[in-house]
Write an enzyme that holds these catalytic residues in place. Structure first.
Site, PDB file in Angstrom:
ATOM      1  N   GLU A   1     -10.637   0.378  -4.614  1.00  0.00           N
ATOM      2  CA  GLU A   1     -10.038   0.846  -3.372  1.00  0.00           C
ATOM      3  C   GLU A   1      -8.713   1.543  -3.700  1.00  0.00           C
ATOM      4  OE1 GLU A   1      -9.325  -2.587  -0.936  1.00  0.00           O
ATOM      5  OE2 GLU A   1      -8.061  -3.567  -2.432  1.00  0.00           O
TER       6      GLU A   1
ATOM      7  N   ASP B   1       0.830  -1.218   0.000  1.00  0.00           N
ATOM      8  CA  ASP B   1       0.000   0.000   0.000  1.00  0.00           C
ATOM      9  C   ASP B   1       0.856   1.256   0.000  1.00  0.00           C
ATOM     10  OD1 ASP B   1      -2.096  -1.841   0.330  1.00  0.00           O
ATOM     11  OD2 ASP B   1      -2.029  -1.665   2.495  1.00  0.00           O
TER      12      ASP B   1
END
Length: 520
Positions: free
Chosen positions: A267, A18
């Site tokens: 996302e 991430d």
């Protein structure tokens, strides 16, 4: 030999997915969540750690230590708390603000989709952050509009802009349940496409009230469906949301008939401003792909532009999902410019699961029209040029690993007979290698700068077999080996020139493991 950097660019014992890369001052910083090696859930370390490199040498990554722990958030309850994908921005006061979401029984229901984004602050980019508060409405109540997940923040000439959201992906939902679930998800998606948007939204309310623990009245209160990517403006206090959130990219179910269909928002929101264009980078409905959209405006008018990266090279030169070059799973990252060169940062999966992810990066070029071609997964990554065929390279830097039947997975340890990167031992000194290499497995390293005669040595253990060695599509010879329970080496000398991929194609009735490759 000159020090080099390759993918994954952090030490092999580190798992930072991430990733949000940011240049602050004379260093490049990577902010991300923190997986456990061989873990059983996402972000299981429960802390954020800092890594940075000087701009003049991206091979020299420095560990900055733990910069924030979930336990610092006074809202955390329960036995454990996992810190999910963060972002960091420098405020108008010169301090650095960390935005994050956290699990662990906080919020109205203990559900992460109903928990306000947390904020921590520090005087330096990678110092010890202190809890500062949570995003709130002007009246002080938690800001919970739409789904407050995966925050991304930008200081846009003094205006602090927040981007966030989440959406259900039928691809990801199917991958979570296996092959049959995937077929059912595809069939359901095809049926939904036949409906008008109002009917779809009312249908989704039945799903969303169970998933997000909200009432139908709450779900229908806003003009837009709860799932999608959103923009809002923050006050100078870096906590108060002072604008109405606006939808900038639709979720999968509201993308039908738009240019986002097939690559709708799932996302991993991220935002960059490059010239006079805003670039919104996100994980699309295919889950393994980082896509991007651009607009001249920060809060509207975004147009889908293409794929930046797939962690299985799906979409690259028309590659189909069934021909993916790695096991694929979720992806998250962003763009950053270092010394005039742009890179796309992303993550890959290891350990036959979706819970041990590692940071990678590739060079990209922004064309005059603002477009960016999809970046190929390579082993060289941040390196200035192709890798030098000298010395020893861990097998775990392989950028392609496939037996021809690699799955797409979500939220699970994969129950599939595939080759994968794993480890044995504990700590930084553990061995990391490719396991379960079976007949038909291809292991790829891209790229090496060959200059002539080269001796290639492989360190293997396990069953008998043979590696057919290729540079690009040219076969250079074979490396055969016999069953051996211990690591041992076998070699091949060949001649090649130019920047080429190195491929090892395994043939054999037994399984083997590969620790490293060595060049003389």
């Amino acid at each position: 030999m000159k020090k080099q950097v390759f993918n994954p660019f952090l030490p092999l014992w580190e798992y930072i997915p991430d990733g949000e890369p940011h240049v602050f001052g004379d260093r490049l910083y990577l902010f991300g969540s923190h997986d456990t090696e061989g873990g059983q859930r996402y972000c299981a370390e429960g802390n954020y750690v800092g890594w940075s490199a000087p701009l003049e040498d991206l091979s020299d990554w420095r560990y900055e230590g733990i910069i924030y722990e979930a336990a610092q958030d006074p809202r955390v309850k329960g036995d454990f708390a996992d810190l999910y994908a963060p972002d960091v921005v420098q405020g108008n006061d010169g301090r650095y603000y960390l935005y994050y979401t956290v699990s662990g029984g906080i919020g109205n229901t203990g559900d992460g989709h109903n928990t306000a984004v947390g904020v921590a602050v520090c005087d330096t980019p990678a110092g010890k952050y202190q809890y500062y508060g949570f995003l709130r409405n002007p009246d002080g109540t938690p800001f919970l509009r739409y789904l407050p997940a995966d925050p991304a923040v930008i200081n846009d000439d003094g205006v602090i802009r927040l981007y966030y959201g989440w959406s259900l992906s039928m691809v990801a939902a199917g991958a979570h349940g296996g092959e049959e679930a995937g077929r059912n998800a595809s069939e359901q998606l095809a049926q939904l496409k036949k409906l008008d948007k109002q009917t779809i939204r009312h249908f989704l309310v039945n799903v969303e009230q169970m998933m997000f623990h909200r009432t139908p009245e709450q779900l229908l209160a806003d003009q837009e469906d709860v799932m999608g990517a959103n923009h809002a403006v923050l006050a100078d206090d870096m906590l108060t949301v002072i604008s109405e959130p606006t939808r900038i990219v639709p979720g999968q179910f509201m993308s039908f008939g738009t240019d986002f269909e097939g690559h709708a928002f799932y996302e991993a929101a991220s935002i960059r401003k490059i010239g006079d264009l805003y670039y919104f980078i996100y994980s699309d409905e295919n889950s393994n792909m980082l896509s991007y959209a651009t607009s001249k405006y920060p809060d509207r008018g975004f147009v889908y532009r293409g794929i930046l990266n797939s962690n299985g090279d799906v979409g690259l030169k028309g590659r189909k999902p069934e021909d993916r070059l790695n096991m694929t799973a979720n992806n998250h990252g962003s763009l950053e410019c270092v010394n005039g060169q742009w890179y796309i940062f992303y993550h890959r999966q290891t350990h036959n699961s979706t819970y041990s992810r590692q940071a990678c990066a590739e060079k990209v070029t922004i064309l005059p029209d603002g477009s960016i071609a999809q970046a190929e997964c390579t082993s060289r990554g941040l390196n200035d040029r192709a890798l030098i065929p000298q010395g020893t390279y861990p097998a775990a830097i392989a950028c392609n690993l496939t037996n021809g039947h690699m799955p797409h997975a979500t939220n699970r340890v994969v129950n599939a007979d595939i080759p994968y990167i794993t480890h044995s031992g504990e700590g930084k000194d553990a061995q990391r290698f490719i396991a379960n290499i079976m007949d038909g497995t291809m292991i790829g390293f891209k790229y090496f700068a060959f200059t002539g005669e080269t001796k290639l040595t492989v360190t293997v253990r396990g069953g008998s077999g043979c590696f057919d060695v290729y540079t690009d599509d040219e076969k250079q010879g074979e490396i055969s080996f016999c069953a051996n329970g211990d690591w041992h080496t076998e070699s091949l000398t060949f001649s090649a020139k130019g920047d080429r991929a190195l491929y090892l194609h395994f043939r054999g009735a037994e399984r083997c493991e590969l620790l490293d490759i060595q060049f003389i």
